[in-house]
Design an enzyme around this catalytic site. Structure first.
Site, PDB file in Angstrom:
ATOM      1  CB  VAL A  31      12.771  10.722 -13.808  1.00  0.00           C
ATOM      2  CG1 VAL A  31      12.408  10.077 -12.473  1.00  0.00           C
ATOM      3  CG2 VAL A  31      12.609  12.230 -13.729  1.00  0.00           C
ATOM      4  CB  VAL A 176      25.188   3.700 -18.554  1.00  0.00           C
ATOM      5  CG1 VAL A 176      26.365   2.746 -18.414  1.00  0.00           C
ATOM      6  CG2 VAL A 176      25.574   5.093 -18.086  1.00  0.00           C
ATOM      7  CG  HIS A 443      10.553  -1.975  -1.101  1.00  0.00           C
ATOM      8  ND1 HIS A 443       9.731  -2.204  -0.030  1.00  0.00           N
ATOM      9  CD2 HIS A 443      10.306  -0.704  -1.490  1.00  0.00           C
ATOM     10  CE1 HIS A 443       9.011  -1.133   0.213  1.00  0.00           C
ATOM     11  NE2 HIS A 443       9.340  -0.205  -0.663  1.00  0.00           N
ATOM     12  CG  HIS A 487       8.573   1.030   2.864  1.00  0.00           C
ATOM     13  ND1 HIS A 487       7.629   1.676   2.120  1.00  0.00           N
ATOM     14  CD2 HIS A 487       7.894   0.103   3.584  1.00  0.00           C
ATOM     15  CE1 HIS A 487       6.426   1.180   2.367  1.00  0.00           C
ATOM     16  NE2 HIS A 487       6.571   0.221   3.266  1.00  0.00           N
TER      17      HIS A 487
END
Length: 509
Positions: A31, A176, A443, A487
């Site tokens: 998204v 892509v 992460h 993070h």
């Protein structure tokens, strides 16, 4: 938004050897705004110096960095004071108010927040600003929220004001498949074209060509996958898949690093937990109405509002036999995240507290590889979780620290029972629990890692241009040579801000 939804790629890790072959979900944002639009909206910490280049969403700056201007790392943020919270609770000195990305302290608070504060001690220290450059301790999560709603990369950097620019075109539902070689030069093959399909229809492939350069920002999973399908990677491996080599770069897809995560839950003597609206339809409707009316309620705040960072004790035996993976004495090994409810769909009855714990200095390295030459097929994602002894030791100590923390005075008469009480406090017992419960913090980094310009390893140079290629630059977490002890949202935003300066300078924009 995670899992089997139209905004999640729906990835899964390959069966993890150290987790008895368990398959772990690996959500990635499909998204605008990528994973910043679907993960939690808390904020994270930089704890290693990214000197080569001159951020569930968390926002930390971490240990002080050897930069000429430490504010460079959080120049993207616009810190907003959300209430009159006393400065002794949170010191906002180390924040910028001039950036595009809105952050601030969580508006909605619960009984749990003060219980965490009341349980602090000489071992579990209070920290009034996780962003001060010294993150060790416990305190408030700054959150990426504006007007009670998630503030993602798309809401900050692709807002209506920028979408209206005549030189910006955003194409959605485009996938892509490859970057294409458009020529050759003395400096190497030239890549200035991109191939893509629309709506997953592979019967027709579109091509667009750049006048100056192609910027690839598909993330630690998508970027190496696109490069490999483009023939950029280990030539022998690619040719075995039937992919013609265009540039031999063996490190593409290697060096994948992730933060390991597990959690412990307790039944608690409280009604002020997530279960008041996650399990009860009337409570959910009330929370939604409050949010619609005032942009407040528990729905205006991410599930985690308190966080803690710890180091392994200096005397721990693992540090006498293994190099400390932390960048320095201010860098944490362990993260604790406090959630005011059950972590996942709750049991049918009861109210819960969950403390998630993570190893933020992982040494296990994995890879992104291809299963086939089908550019729409999911790549093979293998971070080799808990693949090293020090990672396993760190998670054991994180488990023990989590259990110990909830024995603090703030939790007296609050804890009813631990749901995993049968797990013994032995290495073997904890390891068995971790094998059954360990996941990740989502992460991922390092799969197109940066290295010195003259280094033979790595994928990109310090200017983020692909080594041995012309016209192709990478700007995402894949270029980090090692994972931040935090993070990753803020480090990624900082990287992107720096990349924009580099690109404008070279093209005199």
């Amino acid at each position: 938004m995670l899992g089997d939804t139209e905004v999640d790629w729906g990835y899964k890790l390959t069966p993890q050897a150290a987790l008895d072959g368990r398959v772990v979900p690996y959500p990635r944002g499909f998204v605008l705004g990528g994973s910043s639009a679907i993960s939690e909206s808390c904020t994270g910490l930089i704890s290693r110096p990214f000197a080569l280049i001159g951020a569930k969403i968390t926002w930390f700056v971490g240990p002080a960095l050897p930069l000429d201007d430490p504010l460079r790392w959080w120049q993207s943020e616009k810190y907003t004071v959300v209430d009159s919270r006393d400065a002794t609770e949170y010191d906002a000195t180390h924040h910028s108010t001039a950036g595009l990305h809105h952050i601030g302290l969580p508006v909605a608070q619960s009984d749990l927040d003060q219980r965490v504060i009341q349980s602090l001690s000489d071992e579990f220290l209070f920290n009034s600003s996780i962003n001060s450059g010294k993150p060790i301790g416990f305190g408030w999560f700054p959150v990426s929220v504006k007007d009670g709603a998630r503030n993602s990369a798309v809401s900050s950097y692709l807002a209506q004001a920028y979408l209206a620019r005549p030189n910006l075109h955003v194409l959605v539902k485009a996938h892509v498949t490859r970057v294409l070689q458009t020529g050759a030069s003395d400096a190497g093959p030239v890549f200035r074209a991109v191939e893509f399909v629309q709506n997953g229809d592979v019967s027709f492939k579109y091509t667009v060509t750049a006048a100056k350069e192609v910027i690839l920002s598909a993330g630690a999973v998508g970027t190496p996958a696109i490069l490999l399908h483009s023939g950029i990677g280990d030539a022998k491996v690619l040719e075995g898949l039937g992919i013609k080599s265009t540039l031999n770069l063996p490190d593409v897809g290697r060096n994948l690093s992730e933060h390991t995560l597990s959690a412990i839950s307790w039944e608690v003597n409280s009604k002020d937990t997530f279960e008041a609206f996650t399990r009860d339809s009337a409570g959910k409707e009330a929370a939604e109405k409050q949010w619609r009316d005032s942009k407040t309620s528990p729905l205006s705040t991410p599930p985690c509002t308190q966080v803690g960072f710890l180091r392994l004790p200096k005397s721990h035996s693992i540090l006498s036999t293994t190099a400390d993976p932390a960048a320095g004495p201010n860098t944490p090994h362990i993260e604790l995240i406090f959630l005011n409810g059950f972590f996942g769909p709750p049991p049918p009855t009861g109210n819960y507290l969950t403390v998630a714990f993570a190893c933020v200095t992982p040494t296990s390295l994995g890879s992104i590889t291809l299963a086939s030459n089908d550019p729409l097929a999911h790549p093979i994602i293998d971070p080799k979780l808990l693949g090293t002894e020090i990672d396993r030791v760190t998670m054991r100590e994180a488990f023990r620290a989590t259990r110990k923390f909830v024995t603090g005075p703030g939790f007296k008469d609050y804890i009813v029972r631990e749901l995993s009480a049968e797990v013994p406090d032995t290495d073997e017992g904890i390891d068995a629990y971790l094998k059954a419960t360990t996941a990740v913090e989502f992460h991922g980094t390092g799969t197109a890692k940066m290295s010195a310009k003259d280094a033979k390893d790595g994928v990109v140079n310090p200017d983020l241009l692909v080594k041995g290629a012309v016209g192709l630059r990478i700007v995402d977490a894949s270029v980090f040579p090692f994972i931040p002890s935090a993070h990753t949202m803020l480090p990624i935003y900082a990287l992107a801000e720096r990349a924009s300066d580099l690109i404008k300078a070279v093209h005199k924009i």
